[in-house]
Design an enzyme around this catalytic site. Sequence first.
Site, PDB file in Angstrom:
ATOM      1  N   ASP A 139       1.048  -1.146   0.303  1.00  0.00           N
ATOM      2  CA  ASP A 139      -0.037   0.021   0.108  1.00  0.00           C
ATOM      3  C   ASP A 139       0.883   1.218   0.145  1.00  0.00           C
ATOM      4  O   ASP A 139       1.907   1.572   0.768  1.00  0.00           O
ATOM      5  CB  ASP A 139      -0.872  -0.045   1.207  1.00  0.00           C
ATOM      6  CG  ASP A 139      -2.047   1.031   1.277  1.00  0.00           C
ATOM      7  OD1 ASP A 139      -1.623   2.038   1.610  1.00  0.00           O
ATOM      8  OD2 ASP A 139      -3.122   0.985   0.641  1.00  0.00           O
ATOM      9  N   ARG A 140       0.639   2.077  -0.945  1.00  0.00           N
ATOM     10  CA  ARG A 140       1.278   3.368  -0.988  1.00  0.00           C
ATOM     11  C   ARG A 140       1.198   4.398   0.028  1.00  0.00           C
ATOM     12  O   ARG A 140       2.223   4.925   0.622  1.00  0.00           O
ATOM     13  CB  ARG A 140       1.002   4.081  -2.449  1.00  0.00           C
ATOM     14  CG  ARG A 140       1.491   3.205  -3.571  1.00  0.00           C
ATOM     15  CD  ARG A 140       1.088   2.050  -3.852  1.00  0.00           C
ATOM     16  NE  ARG A 140      -0.308   1.961  -4.221  1.00  0.00           N
ATOM     17  CZ  ARG A 140      -0.976   0.909  -3.869  1.00  0.00           C
ATOM     18  NH1 ARG A 140      -0.541  -0.429  -3.607  1.00  0.00           N
ATOM     19  NH2 ARG A 140      -2.393   0.821  -4.391  1.00  0.00           N
ATOM     20  N   CYS A 154      -3.098   4.733 -10.441  1.00  0.00           N
ATOM     21  CA  CYS A 154      -3.244   4.791  -9.278  1.00  0.00           C
ATOM     22  C   CYS A 154      -2.550   5.992  -8.848  1.00  0.00           C
ATOM     23  O   CYS A 154      -1.147   6.389  -9.092  1.00  0.00           O
ATOM     24  CB  CYS A 154      -2.206   3.745  -8.381  1.00  0.00           C
ATOM     25  SG  CYS A 154      -1.912   4.059  -6.522  1.00  0.00           S
ATOM     26  N   THR A 210      -1.690   7.850  -5.905  1.00  0.00           N
ATOM     27  CA  THR A 210      -0.764   8.018  -4.740  1.00  0.00           C
ATOM     28  C   THR A 210       0.506   7.400  -5.263  1.00  0.00           C
ATOM     29  O   THR A 210       1.623   7.842  -4.722  1.00  0.00           O
ATOM     30  CB  THR A 210      -1.223   7.147  -3.619  1.00  0.00           C
ATOM     31  OG1 THR A 210      -2.548   7.535  -3.509  1.00  0.00           O
ATOM     32  CG2 THR A 210      -0.499   7.456  -2.273  1.00  0.00           C
ATOM     33  N   THR A 228      -6.573   9.927  -1.138  1.00  0.00           N
ATOM     34  CA  THR A 228      -6.060   9.259  -0.145  1.00  0.00           C
ATOM     35  C   THR A 228      -5.036  10.104   0.910  1.00  0.00           C
ATOM     36  O   THR A 228      -4.573  11.257   0.509  1.00  0.00           O
ATOM     37  CB  THR A 228      -5.057   8.154  -0.429  1.00  0.00           C
ATOM     38  OG1 THR A 228      -3.851   8.871  -0.937  1.00  0.00           O
ATOM     39  CG2 THR A 228      -5.692   7.107  -1.478  1.00  0.00           C
ATOM     40  N   LYS A 241     -12.804  -0.304  -2.248  1.00  0.00           N
ATOM     41  CA  LYS A 241     -11.824  -1.172  -2.246  1.00  0.00           C
ATOM     42  C   LYS A 241     -12.482  -2.627  -1.438  1.00  0.00           C
ATOM     43  O   LYS A 241     -11.996  -3.590  -1.899  1.00  0.00           O
ATOM     44  CB  LYS A 241     -10.350  -0.823  -1.327  1.00  0.00           C
ATOM     45  CG  LYS A 241      -9.655   0.194  -2.343  1.00  0.00           C
ATOM     46  CD  LYS A 241      -8.389   0.369  -1.500  1.00  0.00           C
ATOM     47  CE  LYS A 241      -7.527   1.133  -2.236  1.00  0.00           C
ATOM     48  NZ  LYS A 241      -6.678   0.445  -3.456  1.00  0.00           N
ATOM     49  N   CYS A 288      -8.335  10.032  -6.577  1.00  0.00           N
ATOM     50  CA  CYS A 288      -7.905   8.691  -6.193  1.00  0.00           C
ATOM     51  C   CYS A 288      -8.823   7.757  -7.207  1.00  0.00           C
ATOM     52  O   CYS A 288      -9.988   8.007  -7.637  1.00  0.00           O
ATOM     53  CB  CYS A 288      -8.460   8.430  -4.630  1.00  0.00           C
ATOM     54  SG  CYS A 288      -8.178   6.502  -4.401  1.00  0.00           S
TER      55      CYS A 288
END
Length: 246
Positions: free
Chosen positions: A55-56, A91, A93, A133, A173, A202
């Site tokens: 996860d970023r 994505c 992020t 995010t 998600k 996002c």
Amino acid sequence: MSGGGAVITKRLGIIGGLGPLATVYFYELVTKMTDAAVDQEHLEMIILSKPSIPDRTEYILGRSMKNPAIPIIEAGKTLVSLGVDCIAIPCITAHYFHDILANGIEVPIIHIIQETAKHLKEHGIRCAGIMATEGTIYSNIFQVELEEQGINTVIPSGEKQDYVTDLIYRNVKASRPVEMELFHQVSEELRTKGAQVIILGCTELSLIKRDYSIGAGYLDAMEVLAMNSILLCDGKLKNEYKSLIT
């Protein structure tokens, strides 16, 4: 359908799985936004889906030591070996690592945040709200790019940012129904702070736009990524997608 048509000389690589639903939707967007009369006028794309990438946001916020840039670069190198000419990463992020990725991958990586800022400037926007995010907000990657284009930014309060986090992680998600009341409360706060347009920053928020009526005054950054992917690969963009602000 078979037939002739323009030959697309550039091949798009997609580093996907961040998350998987967003990757599926990105492929759909590129296909839908391309002005193609026959199959042969669509882009050639190679999708490498790696949901195992850490996860970023967790890494950016210091809550994880697993650096997602390393497997992203590995995925990019695999795509280059398969003959792609440029890469899109659906994505947002992940673009926190853009400079590192660009140094490690031998083909151009479309910078979704820079292109979003340019699109807003081209349409005369002076103040934009950001829904994204925690990692994206905390790292200031949107704020910096927008301010370089002369655009002021506003972000959610701590409480409303928690709402955005819930929408992304606990709704989309997790494949659960979207709590649209949370979405509208965040939007209202950003507009009260002066936002002319709210960036859906996002890719999970892009799925909310796809599935729900959100109204006017939004810009979906993933649509910006799809638009630039088409143009960079010498595809034809449908006229109705030349302005992406709702």
